[in-house]
Structures are given as C-alpha cells and as structure tokens.
Design an enzyme around this catalytic site. Sequence first.
Site, PDB file in Angstrom:
ATOM      1  N   GLY A  11       0.835  -1.207   0.000  1.00  0.00           N
ATOM      2  CA  GLY A  11       0.000   0.000   0.000  1.00  0.00           C
ATOM      3  C   GLY A  11       0.863   1.248   0.000  1.00  0.00           C
ATOM      4  NE  ARG A  72      -1.282  -5.085  -1.190  1.00  0.00           N
ATOM      5  CZ  ARG A  72      -1.893  -3.949  -0.827  1.00  0.00           C
ATOM      6  NH1 ARG A  72      -2.805  -3.402  -1.594  1.00  0.00           N
ATOM      7  NH2 ARG A  72      -1.575  -3.372   0.301  1.00  0.00           N
ATOM      8  CG  ASP A 103       3.331  -6.890   8.608  1.00  0.00           C
ATOM      9  OD1 ASP A 103       4.326  -6.814   9.333  1.00  0.00           O
ATOM     10  OD2 ASP A 103       2.461  -7.786   8.664  1.00  0.00           O
ATOM     11  CB  THR A 126       2.259   1.025   6.333  1.00  0.00           C
ATOM     12  OG1 THR A 126       0.905   0.878   6.779  1.00  0.00           O
ATOM     13  CG2 THR A 126       3.164   0.801   7.522  1.00  0.00           C
ATOM     14  CG  ASP A 128      -2.742   0.410   8.133  1.00  0.00           C
ATOM     15  OD1 ASP A 128      -3.475   1.393   7.938  1.00  0.00           O
ATOM     16  OD2 ASP A 128      -2.874  -0.674   7.540  1.00  0.00           O
ATOM     17  CG  ASP A 130       0.649  -2.314  10.065  1.00  0.00           C
ATOM     18  OD1 ASP A 130       1.610  -1.715   9.556  1.00  0.00           O
ATOM     19  OD2 ASP A 130      -0.129  -3.019   9.400  1.00  0.00           O
ATOM     20  NE  ARG A 172      -6.696  -4.313   5.361  1.00  0.00           N
ATOM     21  CZ  ARG A 172      -5.964  -4.683   4.327  1.00  0.00           C
ATOM     22  NH1 ARG A 172      -6.152  -5.853   3.779  1.00  0.00           N
ATOM     23  NH2 ARG A 172      -5.045  -3.885   3.840  1.00  0.00           N
TER      24      ARG A 172
HETATM   25  P1  ADP Z   1       2.122  -4.197   2.538  1.00  0.00           P
HETATM   26  O1  ADP Z   1       3.573  -4.183   2.275  1.00  0.00           O
HETATM   27  O2  ADP Z   1       1.522  -2.835   2.424  1.00  0.00           O
HETATM   28  O3  ADP Z   1       1.786  -4.903   3.834  1.00  0.00           O
HETATM   29  P2  ADP Z   1       1.203  -6.550   1.002  1.00  0.00           P
HETATM   30  O4  ADP Z   1       0.932  -7.367   2.207  1.00  0.00           O
HETATM   31  O5  ADP Z   1       0.227  -6.580  -0.088  1.00  0.00           O
HETATM   32  O6  ADP Z   1       1.412  -4.993   1.351  1.00  0.00           O
HETATM   33  O7  ADP Z   1       2.612  -7.025   0.423  1.00  0.00           O
HETATM   34  C1  ADP Z   1       3.148  -6.446  -0.738  1.00  0.00           C
HETATM   35  C2  ADP Z   1       3.838  -7.495  -1.578  1.00  0.00           C
HETATM   36  O8  ADP Z   1       4.925  -8.077  -0.840  1.00  0.00           O
HETATM   37  C3  ADP Z   1       2.978  -8.671  -1.985  1.00  0.00           C
HETATM   38  O9  ADP Z   1       2.193  -8.401  -3.120  1.00  0.00           O
HETATM   39  C4  ADP Z   1       4.029  -9.734  -2.305  1.00  0.00           C
HETATM   40  O10 ADP Z   1       4.594  -9.530  -3.573  1.00  0.00           O
HETATM   41  C5  ADP Z   1       5.084  -9.435  -1.243  1.00  0.00           C
HETATM   42  N1  ADP Z   1       4.888 -10.344  -0.090  1.00  0.00           N
HETATM   43  C6  ADP Z   1       4.024 -10.182   0.943  1.00  0.00           C
HETATM   44  N2  ADP Z   1       4.104 -11.228   1.804  1.00  0.00           N
HETATM   45  C7  ADP Z   1       5.035 -12.061   1.305  1.00  0.00           C
HETATM   46  C8  ADP Z   1       5.592 -13.331   1.725  1.00  0.00           C
HETATM   47  N3  ADP Z   1       5.194 -13.931   2.851  1.00  0.00           N
HETATM   48  N4  ADP Z   1       6.549 -13.885   0.941  1.00  0.00           N
HETATM   49  C9  ADP Z   1       6.959 -13.281  -0.182  1.00  0.00           C
HETATM   50  N5  ADP Z   1       6.482 -12.117  -0.632  1.00  0.00           N
HETATM   51  C10 ADP Z   1       5.541 -11.501   0.090  1.00  0.00           C
END
Ligand code: ADP
Length: 319
Positions: A11, A72, A103, A126, A128, A130, A172
Amino acid sequence: LKSIGVLTSGGDSPGMNAALRAVVRTALFEGVKVWGIYNGYRGLLDEEMEEMTSRSVSDIIQRGGTILGTARCKRFMTEEGRMQAYENMKKRGIEGLVIIGGDGSLRGATQLSLETGVPIVGLPGTIDNDVWGTDYTIGCDTAANTIIDAINKLRDTASSHNRIAVVEVMGRHCGWLAMLAGIAGGAEFILVPEEEYNLDDICSGIIKSYEQGRRYSLIVVAEGVGSSLDIGKYIEEKTNMDVRVSVLGHIQRGGSPSVRDRVKASQLGEKAALALIAGQSDVVFGFNQGKVVAIDLHDAITNKKHMNDEFIRLAKQLN
Ligand code: ADP
C-alpha cells in the site's frame, strides 16, 4: 556495496517519495549507483528498472504516493519468482535493496534475503503504523491529518443537525491511526481492533451526554473493528437518534506529506542507504522515542505491534 536498488511496495503512503529521494541522493553522494525499480516486486520480475540520477528525484518531496509506483505481486510469493528477481538484479550488478513498504513487503524482503543472501534494508512505509519495533511509520502522520480535516467538517454538520457522526478510518489489524485521529479530533469514542468495546455501553453513554446538553457525538471506528454501517445502524436503533456514517476510504492514502513525514522519511532514507552501502542487511530503520533505531528484520515481521496503552487511557479519560 557499489550498486544498490530501491523499490516501494504494498500500500502506498505519503512520504514514500521523500524516503526515495533521500536514498537516491545519499547513494549518489557516496559514489554508489542506484537503480529505481518500478511497481514494487513486480518491477523486479518484469525488469522495469532504471538507473537514477539526482534529477530523477527532483520535485517529488511534496508529492503523495510514490513516483516509482507500487503493486502487489503474487509471483514474488513463490521461490521461483524470487529467484527470477535475483537473476534480474545480478544481470545489472544490483548488489542490495532498500525496500520501502508495509508488513507484507518486509516479509517478502526477508524471504529474498534468506534464499539468495542479497542484503536488504527495509523502511516502514504504511499509514497504519503497524510495524513492530518502531513507533513511527512513513505516512501515518499525513493520514491522521487528512482524517482530522474530515472530522472537522463532519463536526460542523453533525452539530448543526444534532447528529451522531460515525467515521470509519483505515486500520485492518491495527488501531493506531484511529487512535491518533480520534484523540486529535476529540472523539467521544474510539473503536480499535486491539480493545474490546460494548456498543450498549456506548449507546447509554451517548444518551446520557445528550441529556446533559451535548449537541452531537463523534465516534471514530477503525475498519478492522467491523462494519461501521452496522455499528451506525445499531446505535441509531438503540439511541433513537440520527446517525450518519462516513467511510473515508482511500482519501486517507493520498495528499502532500506533512512536515513530520517529510523530515522523518528523509532521515530514514539516508540511514537506509548508508547502512546498505556499508554492507548491513536484514534491518529495518524506524524511530523510537524520537531517535532513529535499527530493528532486526526478522523481529519486525514476527512480532505484533501493541497499541499504546497510554493512548487508550488518555482517550477514555478525555471523552
Ligand atoms: P504491505 O507491504 O503494504 O503490507 P502486502 O501485504 O500486499 O502490502 O505485500 C506487498 C507485496 O509483498 C505482496 O504483493 C508480495 O509480492 C510481497 N509479499 C508479501 N508477503 C510475502 C511473503 N510472505 N513472501 C513473499 N512475498 C511476500
């Protein structure tokens, strides 16, 4: 290291550009090449990247979002995808990465570092707030200010009509943003995922305060608590008063970053670049009580951030 890459992922949040600018300019100042990778991990896989100059990051400190774009990427969740990303980095001589994201993005970074040994430095981007180990994340301050603008306006109309205003904000799993905006906005009630609440108690509290002369009520709800529409409906039925629910949505993600976000993101960007260039890895830079701190990347993704108890107490005390 002599050549590094930087990307924004997950995000978006206001201040990511300020962090990016600091990473790029610090690296160039140190005589290190720096590659901008577009659209998060997807750009690493699809080879959307280019070498940055000082000019590449001109005129961006005031802009919300991220000029690199973010995405993503499902393919990066597989080992095969991450190996491809690694190959694409090697091809260009990119020796390490600064990852600016939430995260999930930091989780992905950990996997890449674990499997390939690529040095990784993370920055918490982020709204958030978090991420464990830091009391600051890039963008939360600007988002809280955006919410305050909305709350100020909602107060005007709620007070004119003697209404109850329910405002749903992002968060969330984590209620930091709701708590900050709720305290700053003078909300009567702030509902966050970390803290149990009783809607009946809230309703009787509202009725009592109206009997004592209050003209309107403001309730801030973090999205993780549940449907704010349902909550609004319940309160309307219980109190027999007029309720309006406003879901602020993606407005909270945008906007020109606040002074605080610009300055802190710049500080973190510089630290991240210097650490990576010096060969450090698996570390996230954040703030603790006003000072820059280095957090172990593994700790940052395995621990859950706790809500500040002092905020919960203060919010109750002042409502
Ligand atoms: P944020 O970073 O805002 O929490 P996301 O959770 O959507 O957003 O994570 C962003 C991207 O990071 C995902 O689309 C994916 O490509 C990568 N990612 C997230 N979790 C994992 C994981 N456990 N292993 C590998 N890549 C991950």
